[in-house]
Design a protein around this motif. Structure first.
Motif, PDB file in Angstrom:
ATOM      1  N   ALA A  79      53.796  37.711  48.587  1.00 12.63           N
ATOM      2  CA  ALA A  79      53.032  36.712  47.838  1.00 12.63           C
ATOM      3  C   ALA A  79      51.563  36.725  48.262  1.00 12.63           C
ATOM      4  O   ALA A  79      50.663  36.688  47.416  1.00 12.63           O
ATOM      5  CB  ALA A  79      53.635  35.328  48.045  1.00 12.63           C
ATOM      6  N   VAL A  80      51.312  36.804  49.564  1.00 15.00           N
ATOM      7  CA  VAL A  80      49.928  36.874  50.058  1.00 15.00           C
ATOM      8  C   VAL A  80      49.278  38.165  49.565  1.00 15.00           C
ATOM      9  O   VAL A  80      48.127  38.156  49.119  1.00 15.00           O
ATOM     10  CB  VAL A  80      49.879  36.770  51.599  1.00 15.00           C
ATOM     11  N   GLY A  81      50.009  39.266  49.623  1.00 11.30           N
ATOM     12  CA  GLY A  81      49.476  40.543  49.155  1.00 11.30           C
ATOM     13  C   GLY A  81      49.080  40.505  47.693  1.00 11.30           C
ATOM     14  O   GLY A  81      48.009  40.997  47.315  1.00 11.30           O
ATOM     15  N   LEU A  82      49.895  39.896  46.854  1.00  8.88           N
ATOM     16  CA  LEU A  82      49.581  39.782  45.435  1.00  8.88           C
ATOM     17  C   LEU A  82      48.337  38.910  45.227  1.00  8.88           C
ATOM     18  O   LEU A  82      47.453  39.256  44.447  1.00  8.88           O
ATOM     19  CB  LEU A  82      50.769  39.198  44.672  1.00  8.88           C
ATOM     20  N   ALA A  83      48.255  37.807  45.964  1.00  6.36           N
ATOM     21  CA  ALA A  83      47.087  36.923  45.852  1.00  6.36           C
ATOM     22  C   ALA A  83      45.812  37.620  46.329  1.00  6.36           C
ATOM     23  O   ALA A  83      44.745  37.461  45.731  1.00  6.36           O
ATOM     24  CB  ALA A  83      47.323  35.634  46.638  1.00  6.36           C
ATOM     25  N   VAL A  84      45.913  38.409  47.395  1.00  7.58           N
ATOM     26  CA  VAL A  84      44.761  39.156  47.910  1.00  7.58           C
ATOM     27  C   VAL A  84      44.287  40.180  46.881  1.00  7.58           C
ATOM     28  O   VAL A  84      43.091  40.310  46.617  1.00  7.58           O
ATOM     29  CB  VAL A  84      45.098  39.832  49.259  1.00  7.58           C
ATOM     30  N   VAL A  85      45.215  40.889  46.276  1.00  6.33           N
ATOM     31  CA  VAL A  85      44.865  41.876  45.252  1.00  6.33           C
ATOM     32  C   VAL A  85      44.154  41.202  44.090  1.00  6.33           C
ATOM     33  O   VAL A  85      43.141  41.699  43.584  1.00  6.33           O
ATOM     34  CB  VAL A  85      46.120  42.647  44.790  1.00  6.33           C
ATOM     35  N   GLU A  86      44.655  40.066  43.659  1.00 12.23           N
ATOM     36  CA  GLU A  86      44.013  39.354  42.550  1.00 12.23           C
ATOM     37  C   GLU A  86      42.630  38.853  42.943  1.00 12.23           C
ATOM     38  O   GLU A  86      41.708  38.851  42.130  1.00 12.23           O
ATOM     39  CB  GLU A  86      44.891  38.213  42.049  1.00 12.23           C
ATOM     40  N   TRP A  87      42.462  38.421  44.189  1.00 11.58           N
ATOM     41  CA  TRP A  87      41.150  37.974  44.662  1.00 11.58           C
ATOM     42  C   TRP A  87      40.159  39.139  44.611  1.00 11.58           C
ATOM     43  O   TRP A  87      39.020  38.983  44.168  1.00 11.58           O
ATOM     44  CB  TRP A  87      41.272  37.420  46.088  1.00 11.58           C
ATOM     45  N   ILE A  88      40.597  40.296  45.056  1.00 11.99           N
ATOM     46  CA  ILE A  88      39.724  41.478  45.047  1.00 11.99           C
ATOM     47  C   ILE A  88      39.384  41.880  43.618  1.00 11.99           C
ATOM     48  O   ILE A  88      38.237  42.190  43.307  1.00 11.99           O
ATOM     49  CB  ILE A  88      40.358  42.634  45.836  1.00 11.99           C
ATOM     50  N   ARG A  89      40.371  41.853  42.733  1.00 14.70           N
ATOM     51  CA  ARG A  89      40.095  42.164  41.331  1.00 14.70           C
ATOM     52  C   ARG A  89      39.063  41.209  40.756  1.00 14.70           C
ATOM     53  O   ARG A  89      38.191  41.621  39.990  1.00 14.70           O
ATOM     54  CB  ARG A  89      41.372  42.095  40.509  1.00 14.70           C
ATOM     55  N   SER A  90      39.151  39.928  41.109  1.00  7.44           N
ATOM     56  CA  SER A  90      38.174  38.959  40.595  1.00  7.44           C
ATOM     57  C   SER A  90      36.778  39.301  41.083  1.00  7.44           C
ATOM     58  O   SER A  90      35.796  39.063  40.387  1.00  7.44           O
ATOM     59  CB  SER A  90      38.563  37.532  40.991  1.00  7.44           C
ATOM     60  N   ARG A  91      36.672  39.864  42.273  1.00  3.10           N
ATOM     61  CA  ARG A  91      35.363  40.212  42.827  1.00  3.10           C
ATOM     62  C   ARG A  91      34.810  41.501  42.245  1.00  3.10           C
ATOM     63  O   ARG A  91      33.617  41.773  42.386  1.00  3.10           O
ATOM     64  CB  ARG A  91      35.432  40.316  44.347  1.00  3.10           C
ATOM     65  N   LEU A  92      35.629  42.312  41.602  1.00  3.73           N
ATOM     66  CA  LEU A  92      35.098  43.503  40.926  1.00  3.73           C
ATOM     67  C   LEU A  92      34.117  43.098  39.832  1.00  3.73           C
ATOM     68  O   LEU A  92      33.134  43.786  39.589  1.00  3.73           O
ATOM     69  CB  LEU A  92      36.229  44.349  40.342  1.00  3.73           C
ATOM     70  N   THR A  93      34.383  41.991  39.172  1.00  2.00           N
ATOM     71  CA  THR A  93      33.454  41.514  38.150  1.00  2.00           C
ATOM     72  C   THR A  93      32.292  40.759  38.781  1.00  2.00           C
ATOM     73  O   THR A  93      31.156  40.897  38.365  1.00  2.00           O
ATOM     74  CB  THR A  93      34.169  40.612  37.128  1.00  2.00           C
ATOM     75  N   ILE A  94      32.557  39.965  39.826  1.00  4.07           N
ATOM     76  CA  ILE A  94      31.523  39.144  40.459  1.00  4.07           C
ATOM     77  C   ILE A  94      30.568  39.987  41.308  1.00  4.07           C
ATOM     78  O   ILE A  94      29.350  39.905  41.167  1.00  4.07           O
ATOM     79  CB  ILE A  94      32.168  38.039  41.318  1.00  4.07           C
ATOM     80  N   LEU A  95      31.100  40.796  42.213  1.00 10.45           N
ATOM     81  CA  LEU A  95      30.264  41.567  43.149  1.00 10.45           C
ATOM     82  C   LEU A  95      29.758  42.883  42.576  1.00 10.45           C
ATOM     83  O   LEU A  95      28.658  43.315  42.889  1.00 10.45           O
ATOM     84  CB  LEU A  95      31.050  41.882  44.430  1.00 10.45           C
ATOM     85  N   CYS A  96      30.600  43.539  41.782  1.00  8.32           N
ATOM     86  CA  CYS A  96      30.268  44.898  41.330  1.00  8.32           C
ATOM     87  C   CYS A  96      29.760  44.952  39.894  1.00  8.32           C
ATOM     88  O   CYS A  96      29.345  46.009  39.429  1.00  8.32           O
ATOM     89  CB  CYS A  96      31.488  45.799  41.474  1.00  8.32           C
ATOM     90  N   GLY A  97      29.834  43.843  39.180  1.00  2.00           N
ATOM     91  CA  GLY A  97      29.330  43.818  37.813  1.00  2.00           C
ATOM     92  C   GLY A  97      30.177  44.586  36.821  1.00  2.00           C
ATOM     93  O   GLY A  97      29.703  44.946  35.744  1.00  2.00           O
ATOM     94  N   LEU A  98      31.426  44.842  37.148  1.00  3.66           N
ATOM     95  CA  LEU A  98      32.297  45.574  36.231  1.00  3.66           C
ATOM     96  C   LEU A  98      32.882  44.628  35.195  1.00  3.66           C
ATOM     97  O   LEU A  98      32.981  43.423  35.417  1.00  3.66           O
ATOM     98  CB  LEU A  98      33.431  46.251  36.997  1.00  3.66           C
ATOM     99  N   GLU A  99      33.276  45.186  34.083  1.00  2.12           N
ATOM    100  CA  GLU A  99      33.953  44.374  33.079  1.00  2.12           C
ATOM    101  C   GLU A  99      35.431  44.752  33.059  1.00  2.12           C
ATOM    102  O   GLU A  99      35.801  45.909  33.264  1.00  2.12           O
ATOM    103  CB  GLU A  99      33.327  44.536  31.704  1.00  2.12           C
ATOM    104  N   GLU A 100      36.246  43.739  32.863  1.00  2.39           N
ATOM    105  CA  GLU A 100      37.688  43.958  32.797  1.00  2.39           C
ATOM    106  C   GLU A 100      38.046  44.434  31.398  1.00  2.39           C
ATOM    107  O   GLU A 100      37.540  43.924  30.403  1.00  2.39           O
ATOM    108  CB  GLU A 100      38.404  42.641  33.091  1.00  2.39           C
ATOM    109  N   ILE A 101      38.896  45.442  31.328  1.00  3.69           N
ATOM    110  CA  ILE A 101      39.327  45.993  30.045  1.00  3.69           C
ATOM    111  C   ILE A 101      40.829  45.766  29.916  1.00  3.69           C
ATOM    112  O   ILE A 101      41.603  46.193  30.779  1.00  3.69           O
ATOM    113  CB  ILE A 101      39.036  47.499  29.956  1.00  3.69           C
ATOM    114  N   ARG A 102      41.225  45.102  28.864  1.00  9.03           N
ATOM    115  CA  ARG A 102      42.647  44.914  28.578  1.00  9.03           C
ATOM    116  C   ARG A 102      43.013  45.508  27.217  1.00  9.03           C
ATOM    117  O   ARG A 102      44.133  45.936  27.023  1.00  9.03           O
ATOM    118  CB  ARG A 102      43.018  43.442  28.615  1.00  9.03           C
ATOM    119  N   GLU A 103      42.042  45.514  26.295  1.00 11.83           N
ATOM    120  CA  GLU A 103      42.305  46.038  24.966  1.00 11.83           C
ATOM    121  C   GLU A 103      42.689  47.514  25.043  1.00 11.83           C
ATOM    122  O   GLU A 103      41.973  48.334  25.617  1.00 11.83           O
ATOM    123  CB  GLU A 103      41.062  45.890  24.087  1.00 11.83           C
TER     124      GLU A 103
END
Length: 159
Positions: A79-103
Motif C-alpha cells: 500500500a505504501v509502495g503504491l502511494a509512493v509511486v502515485e506521489w512520484i507520478r504526480s510530481r512528473l507534472t509538477i516538477l518536470c513539466g510533463l503532461e499525462e497522456i491517457r487518450e
C-alpha cells in the motif's frame, strides 16, 4: 492503440528497424493533493531531502520528522509502495513539466513533454523496470521508500 503506434513510429525513425517494446502501467489519477492524501492516510509524507533540491525528497512518518518507513507487513508495504509511486507520478507534472497522456493508452498512463505530438526531432524515451517496483518516473520503488527520490526517481534525468 493509435497513440502507442505513433510513439513507436517516431522512435523507429532514429534507431533503424528494431522492435521496441513499451509497457505502460495502470495507475490511479495523478495530482499532488490526492497523492499526498494517500500517503497521509498510511501515516507517511515526503519531506525535502538533505540536498534541498527540487528532486530530493525523503519519506517520513507523519508527526515524526526523523523516522522513515517502518515494516508492518507485506500488505502495508504494498500500500505504501503504491502511494509512493502515485506521489512520484504526480510530481512528473509538477516538477518536470510533463503532461499525462491517457487518450489512446487508457487504462495505462504515459507522460510526455508538452507539444510532443507536433515535435519532429529526436524523442527521448525512458523505459523503467516492471511493476510493481518500476513505473513511469520510478527507477526503484524501494529506493524511494527507504532512501530518497534522488536515488529512486527519474526527476533528475528528465529535463
Amino acid at each position: 492503440a493509435t497513440r502507442n503506434l505513433l510513439l513507436a513510429a517516431r522512435l523507429g525513425r532514429g534507431i533503424g528497424r528494431r522492435v521496441v517494446r513499451l509497457q505502460l502501467y495502470r495507475g490511479m489519477a495523478t495530482g499532488g493533493a490526492p497523492a499526498d492524501a494517500a500517503l497521509a492516510a498510511l501515516g507517511y509524507r515526503f519531506v525535502p531531502g538533505p540536498t534541498n533540491t527540487p528532486s530530493d525528497w525523503v519519506l517520513r512518518q507523519t508527526g515524526i520528522a526523523t523516522s522513515g518507513f517502518e515494516w508492518r507487513g507485506q500488505s502495508d508495504y504494498d500500500a505504501v509502495g503504491l502511494a509512493v509511486v502515485e506521489w512520484i507520478r504526480s510530481r512528473l507534472t509538477i516538477l518536470c513539466g510533463l503532461e499525462e497522456i491517457r487518450e489512446g493508452v487508457d487504462p495505462a498512463v504515459a507522460f510526455a513533454s508538452p507539444g510532443w505530438q507536433e515535435h519532429t526531432g529526436p524523442v527521448l524515451m525512458l523505459v523503467c523496470g516492471s511493476a510493481p517496483g518500476g513505473t513511469a518516473g520510478v527507477w526503484g520503488r524501494s529506493l524511494c521508500i527507504n532512501t530518497s527520490t534522488q536515488e529512486g526517481a527519474m526527476f533528475d534525468y528528465i529535463a
